[in-house]
Design an enzyme around this catalytic site. Structure first.
Site, PDB file in Angstrom:
ATOM      1  N   LYS A  76     -22.151 -46.600   2.375  1.00 55.52           N
ATOM      2  CA  LYS A  76     -21.979 -47.554   1.260  1.00 55.52           C
ATOM      3  C   LYS A  76     -23.053 -48.635   1.291  1.00 55.52           C
ATOM      4  CE  LYS A  76     -17.014 -46.930   2.062  1.00 55.52           C
ATOM      5  NZ  LYS A  76     -16.858 -46.945   3.518  1.00 55.52           N
ATOM      6  N   HIS A 107     -20.426 -50.761  -2.302  1.00 55.45           N
ATOM      7  CA  HIS A 107     -19.250 -51.096  -1.481  1.00 55.45           C
ATOM      8  C   HIS A 107     -18.278 -52.038  -2.211  1.00 55.45           C
ATOM      9  CE1 HIS A 107     -18.020 -51.423   3.020  1.00 55.45           C
ATOM     10  NE2 HIS A 107     -16.965 -51.490   2.240  1.00 55.45           N
TER      11      HIS A 107
HETATM   12  N1  LIG Z   1     -14.341 -49.526   0.731  1.00 54.58           N
HETATM   13  C1  LIG Z   1     -13.769 -50.520   1.356  1.00 54.58           C
HETATM   14  O1  LIG Z   1     -13.905 -51.712   0.989  1.00 54.58           O
HETATM   15  C2  LIG Z   1     -12.901 -50.232   2.543  1.00 54.58           C
HETATM   16  C3  LIG Z   1     -12.058 -51.236   3.062  1.00 54.58           C
HETATM   17  C4  LIG Z   1     -11.248 -50.897   4.140  1.00 54.58           C
HETATM   18  C5  LIG Z   1     -11.310 -49.637   4.685  1.00 54.58           C
HETATM   19  N2  LIG Z   1     -12.171 -48.689   4.192  1.00 54.58           N
HETATM   20  C6  LIG Z   1     -12.293 -47.324   4.782  1.00 54.58           C
HETATM   21  O2  LIG Z   1     -10.999 -46.768   4.856  1.00 54.58           O
HETATM   22  C7  LIG Z   1     -10.705 -46.414   6.211  1.00 54.58           C
HETATM   23  C8  LIG Z   1      -9.216 -46.522   6.462  1.00 54.58           C
HETATM   24  O3  LIG Z   1      -8.766 -47.835   6.257  1.00 54.58           O
HETATM   25  P1  LIG Z   1      -8.394 -48.833   7.465  1.00 54.58           P
HETATM   26  O4  LIG Z   1      -9.163 -48.482   8.682  1.00 54.58           O
HETATM   27  O5  LIG Z   1      -8.530 -50.208   6.911  1.00 54.58           O
HETATM   28  O6  LIG Z   1      -6.834 -48.604   7.659  1.00 54.58           O
HETATM   29  P2  LIG Z   1      -5.853 -47.355   7.980  1.00 54.58           P
HETATM   30  O7  LIG Z   1      -6.611 -46.129   8.241  1.00 54.58           O
HETATM   31  O8  LIG Z   1      -4.821 -47.374   6.923  1.00 54.58           O
HETATM   32  O9  LIG Z   1      -5.140 -47.872   9.274  1.00 54.58           O
HETATM   33  C9  LIG Z   1      -5.793 -47.981  10.497  1.00 54.58           C
HETATM   34  C10 LIG Z   1      -4.790 -48.607  11.466  1.00 54.58           C
HETATM   35  O10 LIG Z   1      -3.670 -47.749  11.600  1.00 54.58           O
HETATM   36  C11 LIG Z   1      -3.530 -47.358  12.964  1.00 54.58           C
HETATM   37  N3  LIG Z   1      -3.147 -45.942  12.963  1.00 54.58           N
HETATM   38  C12 LIG Z   1      -3.943 -44.879  12.657  1.00 54.58           C
HETATM   39  N4  LIG Z   1      -3.259 -43.724  12.738  1.00 54.58           N
HETATM   40  C13 LIG Z   1      -1.996 -44.056  13.117  1.00 54.58           C
HETATM   41  C14 LIG Z   1      -0.835 -43.286  13.386  1.00 54.58           C
HETATM   42  N5  LIG Z   1      -0.826 -41.960  13.246  1.00 54.58           N
HETATM   43  N6  LIG Z   1       0.297 -43.958  13.742  1.00 54.58           N
HETATM   44  C15 LIG Z   1       0.299 -45.306  13.841  1.00 54.58           C
HETATM   45  N7  LIG Z   1      -0.780 -46.091  13.609  1.00 54.58           N
HETATM   46  C16 LIG Z   1      -1.930 -45.465  13.247  1.00 54.58           C
HETATM   47  C17 LIG Z   1      -4.863 -47.619  13.613  1.00 54.58           C
HETATM   48  O11 LIG Z   1      -4.694 -47.991  14.962  1.00 54.58           O
HETATM   49  P3  LIG Z   1      -5.528 -47.318  16.182  1.00 54.58           P
HETATM   50  O12 LIG Z   1      -6.993 -47.291  15.771  1.00 54.58           O
HETATM   51  O13 LIG Z   1      -5.246 -48.266  17.311  1.00 54.58           O
HETATM   52  O14 LIG Z   1      -4.953 -45.949  16.381  1.00 54.58           O
HETATM   53  C18 LIG Z   1      -5.390 -48.818  12.813  1.00 54.58           C
HETATM   54  O15 LIG Z   1      -4.858 -50.025  13.316  1.00 54.58           O
HETATM   55  C19 LIG Z   1     -11.579 -47.413   6.997  1.00 54.58           C
HETATM   56  O16 LIG Z   1     -11.706 -47.046   8.355  1.00 54.58           O
HETATM   57  C20 LIG Z   1     -12.849 -47.354   6.203  1.00 54.58           C
HETATM   58  O17 LIG Z   1     -13.575 -46.169   6.498  1.00 54.58           O
HETATM   59  C21 LIG Z   1     -12.955 -48.964   3.116  1.00 54.58           C
END
Ligand SMILES: NC(=O)c1ccc[n+]([C@@H]2O[C@H](COP(=O)([O-])OP(=O)(O)OC[C@H]3O[C@@H](n4cnc5c(N)ncnc54)[C@H](OP(=O)(O)O)[C@@H]3O)[C@@H](O)[C@H]2O)c1
Length: 258
Positions: A76, A107
């Protein structure tokens, strides 16, 4: 290893409906989780210039031995790189050790605006072959309409926050009408994992609540990109193709939106 289902993109090609998110896996901490994800079977990795991890994501991709044509890599453009888009994509490609990325997104809106001039630079990068598909992130439907009006080019993807509480029929309809793939982010973080409706559905399928949330995205043809630093969770989050939600269950989860 079974392959992840894909959704077709208007720019050609197809995006795996479950990918691996890498936000907050900063610097070298991204390496092992991305290696694990690729080893487990993920073929879609979501990074960004702003995540400061492209170099380590690139190393994990190279070391994985997975063939380039089997991978779908998204990065992004940070809005504050408007005006130096060409240098930014070159730097991303160098860090990622790739000749092209599968998807390049703006982004965030630039200074709170749709920014057609920036969108034109993404179109130019696609025309140069540095990116296969182009899209946006955190864009409203009105901002997307503005880009289409200004350039005649529709984003292939809009990556936005999405979870049961964000379910929005109007948003889905705008995307479907324009053949834009919606990609949801932070689907686990934005959910109440103890919600009784989700817990009951998870129990009835013998799966976890995160698996139900991920599967719910899949049922709606919304790309979902869960992030985890833990191998067992990384594996569980992709293990959502051995069960399906009934239409009644999908409707119940949709109704969790406030
Ligand atoms: N475009 C944008 O502006 C934007 C903004 C935010 C995110 N994103 C993208 O979207 C991706 C996903 O969003 P996110 O990272 O914010 O949040 P998410 O994937 O919804 O949640 C991640 C959190 O959930 C935990 N988790 C993961 N799998 C789990 C499971 N099976 N059981 C319990 N807890 C679990 C992880 O902990 P652990 O790591 O400790 O397992 C972490 O704390 C990001 O990594 C990024 O690539 C994009």
């Amino acid at each position: 290893m079974t392959s992840t289902p894909t959704l077709p993109l208007r720019d050609g090609g197809a995006i795996p409906v479950v990918g691996f998110g890498t936000w907050l896996l900063e610097g070298a901490t991204a390496y092992q989780p991305v290696r694990d994800a690729l080893d487990i079977g993920y073929r879609h990795i979501d990074t960004a210039t702003g995540y400061s991890n492209e170099e380590h994501v690139g190393r994990a991709i190279a070391d994985s031995g997975v063939a380039r044509e089997d991978l779908f890599i998204t990065t992004k453009l940070p809005p504050d790189h408007a005006g130096r888009e060409a240098q930014t994509i070159e730097e991303s490609l160098r860090f990622l050790k790739l000749d092209y990325v599968d998807l390049w997104l703006i982004h965030w809106p630039v200074d709170g605006a749709a920014a057609p001039p920036v969108w034109k630079q993404l179109i130019a990068a696609r025309d140069r072959g540095q990116v296969r598909a182009i899209g946006v992130s955190n864009y409203s439907a009105a901002f997307i309409d503005e880009l289409i009006d200004a350039t005649g080019v529709t984003p292939a993807v809009n990556q936005i926050p999405w979870s049961p509480r964000d379910h929005d029929e109007k948003r889905l309809a705008h995307a479907a009408d324009n053949r834009i793939v919606l990609e949801g982010y932070s689907g686990l973080k934005r959910s109440n994992l103890a919600d009784p409706t989700l817990v009951a559905i998870a129990e009835s399928h013998g799966v976890s609540v995160p698996q139900v949330i991920i599967r719910w995205h899949v049922e709606h043809d919304i790309v979902v990109i869960p992030k985890s630093a833990h191998r067992e969770r990384i594996a569980a989050n992709l293990d959502v193709f051995g069960f399906a939600l009934t239409s009644d269950e999908v409707t119940k989860i949709d109704a969790l939106a406030g």
